[in-house]
Scaffold this active site. Structure first.
Site, PDB file in Angstrom:
ATOM      1  N   TYR A  54       0.812  -1.212   0.000  1.00  0.00           N
ATOM      2  CA  TYR A  54       0.000   0.000   0.000  1.00  0.00           C
ATOM      3  C   TYR A  54       0.851   1.270   0.000  1.00  0.00           C
ATOM      4  O   TYR A  54       0.433   2.303  -0.517  1.00  0.00           O
ATOM      5  CB  TYR A  54      -0.904   0.031   1.245  1.00  0.00           C
ATOM      6  CG  TYR A  54      -2.205  -0.710   1.082  1.00  0.00           C
ATOM      7  CD1 TYR A  54      -2.232  -2.080   0.861  1.00  0.00           C
ATOM      8  CD2 TYR A  54      -3.416  -0.029   1.156  1.00  0.00           C
ATOM      9  CE1 TYR A  54      -3.434  -2.747   0.727  1.00  0.00           C
ATOM     10  CE2 TYR A  54      -4.620  -0.692   1.026  1.00  0.00           C
ATOM     11  CZ  TYR A  54      -4.627  -2.056   0.814  1.00  0.00           C
ATOM     12  OH  TYR A  54      -5.816  -2.711   0.679  1.00  0.00           O
ATOM     13  N   LYS A  75       3.747 -14.937   3.276  1.00  0.00           N
ATOM     14  CA  LYS A  75       4.054 -15.675   2.049  1.00  0.00           C
ATOM     15  C   LYS A  75       5.576 -15.820   2.007  1.00  0.00           C
ATOM     16  O   LYS A  75       6.251 -15.434   1.045  1.00  0.00           O
ATOM     17  CB  LYS A  75       3.490 -14.911   0.836  1.00  0.00           C
ATOM     18  CG  LYS A  75       3.527 -15.666  -0.474  1.00  0.00           C
ATOM     19  CD  LYS A  75       2.544 -16.821  -0.551  1.00  0.00           C
ATOM     20  CE  LYS A  75       2.745 -17.596  -1.853  1.00  0.00           C
ATOM     21  NZ  LYS A  75       1.944 -18.841  -1.907  1.00  0.00           N
ATOM     22  N   ASP A 110      -2.161 -18.384   1.082  1.00  0.00           N
ATOM     23  CA  ASP A 110      -3.066 -19.203   0.268  1.00  0.00           C
ATOM     24  C   ASP A 110      -3.712 -20.286   1.120  1.00  0.00           C
ATOM     25  O   ASP A 110      -4.921 -20.529   1.055  1.00  0.00           O
ATOM     26  CB  ASP A 110      -2.339 -19.786  -0.957  1.00  0.00           C
ATOM     27  CG  ASP A 110      -0.990 -20.406  -0.637  1.00  0.00           C
ATOM     28  OD1 ASP A 110      -0.515 -20.273   0.511  1.00  0.00           O
ATOM     29  OD2 ASP A 110      -0.406 -21.042  -1.541  1.00  0.00           O
ATOM     30  N   ASP A 115      -6.414  -7.159   4.134  1.00  0.00           N
ATOM     31  CA  ASP A 115      -7.529  -6.586   3.378  1.00  0.00           C
ATOM     32  C   ASP A 115      -8.347  -7.703   2.735  1.00  0.00           C
ATOM     33  O   ASP A 115      -9.575  -7.745   2.839  1.00  0.00           O
ATOM     34  CB  ASP A 115      -6.973  -5.640   2.299  1.00  0.00           C
ATOM     35  CG  ASP A 115      -8.073  -5.005   1.466  1.00  0.00           C
ATOM     36  OD1 ASP A 115      -9.092  -4.592   2.050  1.00  0.00           O
ATOM     37  OD2 ASP A 115      -7.912  -4.936   0.232  1.00  0.00           O
ATOM     38  N   ASP A 170     -12.293  -9.459   4.023  1.00  0.00           N
ATOM     39  CA  ASP A 170     -13.496  -9.555   3.188  1.00  0.00           C
ATOM     40  C   ASP A 170     -13.955 -11.011   3.097  1.00  0.00           C
ATOM     41  O   ASP A 170     -15.147 -11.308   3.159  1.00  0.00           O
ATOM     42  CB  ASP A 170     -13.235  -9.026   1.763  1.00  0.00           C
ATOM     43  CG  ASP A 170     -13.556  -7.536   1.637  1.00  0.00           C
ATOM     44  OD1 ASP A 170     -13.379  -6.806   2.635  1.00  0.00           O
ATOM     45  OD2 ASP A 170     -13.980  -7.100   0.551  1.00  0.00           O
TER      46      ASP A 170
HETATM   47  C1  IPM Z   1     -10.578  -1.504   3.587  1.00  0.00           C
HETATM   48  C2  IPM Z   1     -10.765  -0.937   2.207  1.00  0.00           C
HETATM   49  C3  IPM Z   1      -9.633   0.039   1.910  1.00  0.00           C
HETATM   50  C4  IPM Z   1      -8.332  -0.723   1.936  1.00  0.00           C
HETATM   51  C5  IPM Z   1      -9.785   0.832   0.597  1.00  0.00           C
HETATM   52  C6  IPM Z   1     -11.107   1.561   0.552  1.00  0.00           C
HETATM   53  C7  IPM Z   1      -8.651   1.783   0.400  1.00  0.00           C
HETATM   54  O1  IPM Z   1     -10.846  -1.963   1.275  1.00  0.00           O
HETATM   55  O2  IPM Z   1     -10.535  -0.715   4.547  1.00  0.00           O
HETATM   56  O3  IPM Z   1     -10.530  -2.725   3.734  1.00  0.00           O
HETATM   57  O4  IPM Z   1      -7.939  -1.341   0.949  1.00  0.00           O
HETATM   58  O5  IPM Z   1      -7.694  -0.710   2.995  1.00  0.00           O
HETATM   59 MG    MG Z   2     -10.967  -3.908   2.141  1.00  0.00          MG
END
Ligand code: IPM
Ligand code: MG
Length: 354
Positions: free
Chosen positions: A138, A188, A220, A244, A248
């Site tokens: 990032y 990794k 993975d 990240d 999700d």
């Molecule tokens: C998160 C989001 C952010 C990230 C984006 C919106 C920049 O996906 O907070 O998980 O990648 O950190």
């Molecule tokens: Mg995210």
């Protein structure tokens, strides 16, 4: 107790409004909460030409906590880097050095059927994803899109120094110590040098925590185990990008990303609290978004920045009571439950508080 309230774009304002309703109840009862709003993201760009105006950054710096909604929108995607809404959030995390991102993934028993996985597979699930938030691909340099010998090349750099790894590893062990004393570090290391160092430093830190059981997984394999046997995890510590992605993925264990709150902390108690979900422009302004991640983020704020544990517990109990009564937003609705909108969900939580 000064809170910078940054609703942002998309569904951000409508979900933050619900969290504010909940905080208003506490304020009316006498909690000295002082809330000040500011623009961030696309709406800030529209108003000032920059997604993170100086006034917003100054307010965030001066506050004890930041309650953030979401940012972004289709119309901003082709703006130059630095002016895109997402850059504002990244700058805020980096400027305030909020390196430790806590993303609890807790299966509410009341939501048994909301996950696409079998209920027995996820019931009782309670894991914490601890994502490093200020390093990695990032922020690593060099980065950019350049032309080399007539060919366009996109470049990003995965970079971690040992101090960055050590401080997040320590938070990981400390967090595990307060829970079930198991830490899984995800990297990794078989392919990437930055991750080889990650593993080495985590092992060094582990010597100070003999009471915590440490396991290493490649990302993975971790992604697979998260679905195969999610309940084996207690605390997962990982880098910015892997965290990240895994967070999700983990949201599906509990049914909806609309249920996941988060806290980002640095060395001080000041934290940034935000729902894990994004701005969802496709459903913005339609009163259908799930405000529970925002409300639960406010609860995390009370607990982690203000030591208001009783108030945080009370908010979480209120959310569970509303779910137990069968009320659901569109993302978690099931046969036999009652669908409500964003604002009504906020009102129901407020009613359940007292
Ligand atoms: C998160 C989001 C952010 C990230 C984006 C919106 C920049 O996906 O907070 O998980 O990648 O950190
Ligand atoms: Mg995210």
């Amino acid at each position: 107790m000064k809170i910078a309230v940054l609703p942002g774009d998309g569904i951000g304002p409508e979900v933050i409004d619900q969290a504010m309703k909940v905080l208003d109840v506490l304020r009316r009862e006498g909690m000295p909460l002082e809330c000040e709003r500011a623009l961030i993201g696309g709406c800030a760009f529209d108003a000032t030409g920059h997604p993170l105006p100086d006034a917003t950054l100054a307010l965030a710096r001066s506050a004890d906590a930041i309650l953030f909604g979401a940012e972004g929108g289709f119309q901003y995607e082709s703006l130059p880097r630095g002016l895109r809404p997402g850059d504002a959030l990244l700058t805020l995390r980096r400027e305030l050095d909020l390196f430790a991102n806590f993303r609890p993934v807790v299966a509410f028993p009341e939501l048994g059927g909301a996950s696409p996985l079998k209920a027995a597979h996820v019931d009782g699930l309670d894991l914490m994803i601890l994502r490093e938030l200020t390093g990695d691909l990032y922020f690593g340099e060099p980065r950019g899109i350049v032309v080399e010998a007539g060919v366009r090349v996109g470049i990003n750099t995965m970079r971690y120094d040992e101090n960055e790894i050590r401080r997040i590893a320590k938070v990981g062990f400390e967090t595990a110590r307060k829970r079930r004393r198991r830490l899984c570090s995800v990297d990794k290391a078989n392919v990437l040098e930055s991750m080889e160092l990650w593993r080495e430093v985590v092992d060094e830190v582990a010597r100070d925590y003999p009471d915590v059981e440490l396991e290493h997984l490649y990302v993975d394999s971790a992604a697979m185990s998260l679905l195969r046997a999610p309940k084996q995890f207690d605390v997962i510590v990982t880098g910015n990008l892997f965290g990240d992605i895994l967070s999700d993925e983990a949201s599906m264990l509990v049914g909806s990303i609309g249920m996941l709150p988060s806290a980002s902390l640095g060395a001080e108690r000041r934290g940034l609290y935000e729902p894990v979900h994004g701005c969802a422009p496709d459903i913005a302004g339609r009163d259908i978004a799930n405000p529970l991640a925002s409300i639960l983020s406010a609860a995390m704020m009370l607990r982690m920045s203000f030591d208001e544990h009783a108030a945080a517990d009370r908010i979480e109990r209120a959310v569970r009571r509303v779910l137990a009564s069968g009320y659901r937003t569109a993302d978690i609705v099931e046969p036999g439950t009652r669908r409500v909108g964003t604002s009504q969900m906020g009102d129901l939580v407020v009613a359940a508080l007292s």
